[in-house]
Write an enzyme that holds these catalytic residues in place. Sequence first.
Site, PDB file in Angstrom:
ATOM      1  CB  THR A   1       2.745  -1.060  -0.180  1.00  0.00           C
ATOM      2  OG1 THR A   1       2.600  -1.276  -1.579  1.00  0.00           O
ATOM      3  CG2 THR A   1       3.519  -2.214   0.420  1.00  0.00           C
TER       4      THR A   1
ATOM      5  CE1 TYR B   1       7.080 -14.436   3.434  1.00  0.00           C
ATOM      6  CE2 TYR B   1       6.243 -16.455   4.462  1.00  0.00           C
ATOM      7  CZ  TYR B   1       7.135 -15.384   4.450  1.00  0.00           C
ATOM      8  OH  TYR B   1       8.053 -15.246   5.451  1.00  0.00           O
TER       9      TYR B   1
ATOM     10  CB  THR C   1       5.579   4.071  -3.271  1.00  0.00           C
ATOM     11  OG1 THR C   1       5.408   2.743  -3.776  1.00  0.00           O
ATOM     12  CG2 THR C   1       5.864   4.041  -1.791  1.00  0.00           C
ATOM     13  CG  ASP C   2       2.749   1.828  -7.618  1.00  0.00           C
ATOM     14  OD1 ASP C   2       3.822   1.593  -7.039  1.00  0.00           O
ATOM     15  OD2 ASP C   2       2.009   0.929  -8.074  1.00  0.00           O
TER      16      ASP C   2
ATOM     17  CE  LYS D   1       7.725   2.720  -6.524  1.00  0.00           C
ATOM     18  NZ  LYS D   1       6.504   1.941  -6.292  1.00  0.00           N
TER      19      LYS D   1
ATOM     20  CD  GLU E   1      15.372  23.232 -28.215  1.00  0.00           C
ATOM     21  OE1 GLU E   1      15.312  22.204 -28.899  1.00  0.00           O
ATOM     22  OE2 GLU E   1      16.409  23.927 -28.112  1.00  0.00           O
TER      23      GLU E   1
HETATM   24  N1  ASP Z   1       3.492  -0.300  -4.680  1.00  0.00           N
HETATM   25  C1  ASP Z   1       2.545   0.539  -4.178  1.00  0.00           C
HETATM   26  C2  ASP Z   1       2.865   1.078  -2.796  1.00  0.00           C
HETATM   27  O1  ASP Z   1       4.007   1.154  -2.464  1.00  0.00           O
HETATM   28  C3  ASP Z   1       1.140   0.221  -4.360  1.00  0.00           C
HETATM   29  C4  ASP Z   1       0.445   1.549  -4.406  1.00  0.00           C
HETATM   30  O2  ASP Z   1       1.042   2.493  -4.902  1.00  0.00           O
HETATM   31  O3  ASP Z   1      -0.635   1.665  -3.863  1.00  0.00           O
HETATM   32  O4  ASP Z   1       2.033   1.437  -2.009  1.00  0.00           O
END
Ligand code: ASP
Length: 335
Positions: free
Chosen positions: A16, A25, A92-93, A165, A289
């Site tokens: 992102t 947008y 972030t994913d 995350k 376990e």
């Molecule tokens: N939501 C994601 C990001 O924060 C998309 C990705 O992981 O590429 O970058």
Amino acid sequence: MSDIFPVVAIGAMGGTIAMTPATPYAPVQPGLDAHDLVAAVPGLADIVEIQVENISNIPSPSMTVADVLHALDFARGAVASGADGVVLTHGTDTMEETAYLLDLLWDEDAPIVITGAMRSALMPSADGPANILAAVTTAVSPQARGLGVLTCMNDTVHLASRVTKSSSMSLETFESPGYGPVATVVEGTFRQRWALVSGRPSALPRPPVGPLDVALLEAAFGEDGRIISLAHQAGYRGIVVSGSGVGHVSTVAADVISDAIADGVSVVVASRTHGGGTAEAIYGYPGSEADLVERGAVMAGNLSPRKARLLLYVLLSHGCGRDEVATEFATRGAD
Ligand code: ASP
């Protein structure tokens, strides 16, 4: 270190932070490169000497082992030629997975700091530039040396081995459940808050580029074992089961796990809860376990199912057997 400023190598991988809309947008797509990202941080060149590289520009759900090894080579080369620290920009994913895979393989004192953004580059109050600044601050901090691979978002720093995350939307999305952030960046300085009692485990050898041959499955309510059986039949070399509680599956799933182990599949059981990890010997019923360990499964300890999958992948790619897998998980999954 350069005579004047610390040197930081910044490698852009995508996410992102590098995305822009075609029209205002509209949904965003990869668009910006490493130079654009650095240019958006006012005054960066006044505090550090920067080297930039475009490693990839992809959304992180499509990141592969080959991409991570490419980033590893970039980081190694940068440190070998004098960089004090490395910053990678990334989606972030799957940031927690790239961070952990790199951490398993990283044998330098200089930190690799991975950052990204929750808001794309042209949004009001986009968080990418501030995150890059905090990541650079962390990467060149003498106090961050020896901590391995870190994530840095929203002025909050986490160890690769513990971070996850936690929110699909919030700016404060990264957490280390049960541990908390290892550091924060305050007034332009890196401030460490705690350290792992057992220190940082040693680096593992680099895996060959090949298929990530470890399935990750969740032991859900009413699990009848079919999905584990399918993974076994599909030929995965390893299976990580995200078990309930301290690492539990249903009785029927336990029998299917036994069949897979008997066929030479390595099975690791992690906890699908977000903190506390797995146990070894609290419960003794079929599917517990203790029962799964008796059947030959290995417990993941404090490693999340996703991280357990990457550790198992690296170990299997080096031909490790059950005992070596168990030893590595006991070390790396410990507090
Ligand atoms: N939501 C994601 C990001 O924060 C998309 C990705 O992981 O590429 O970058």
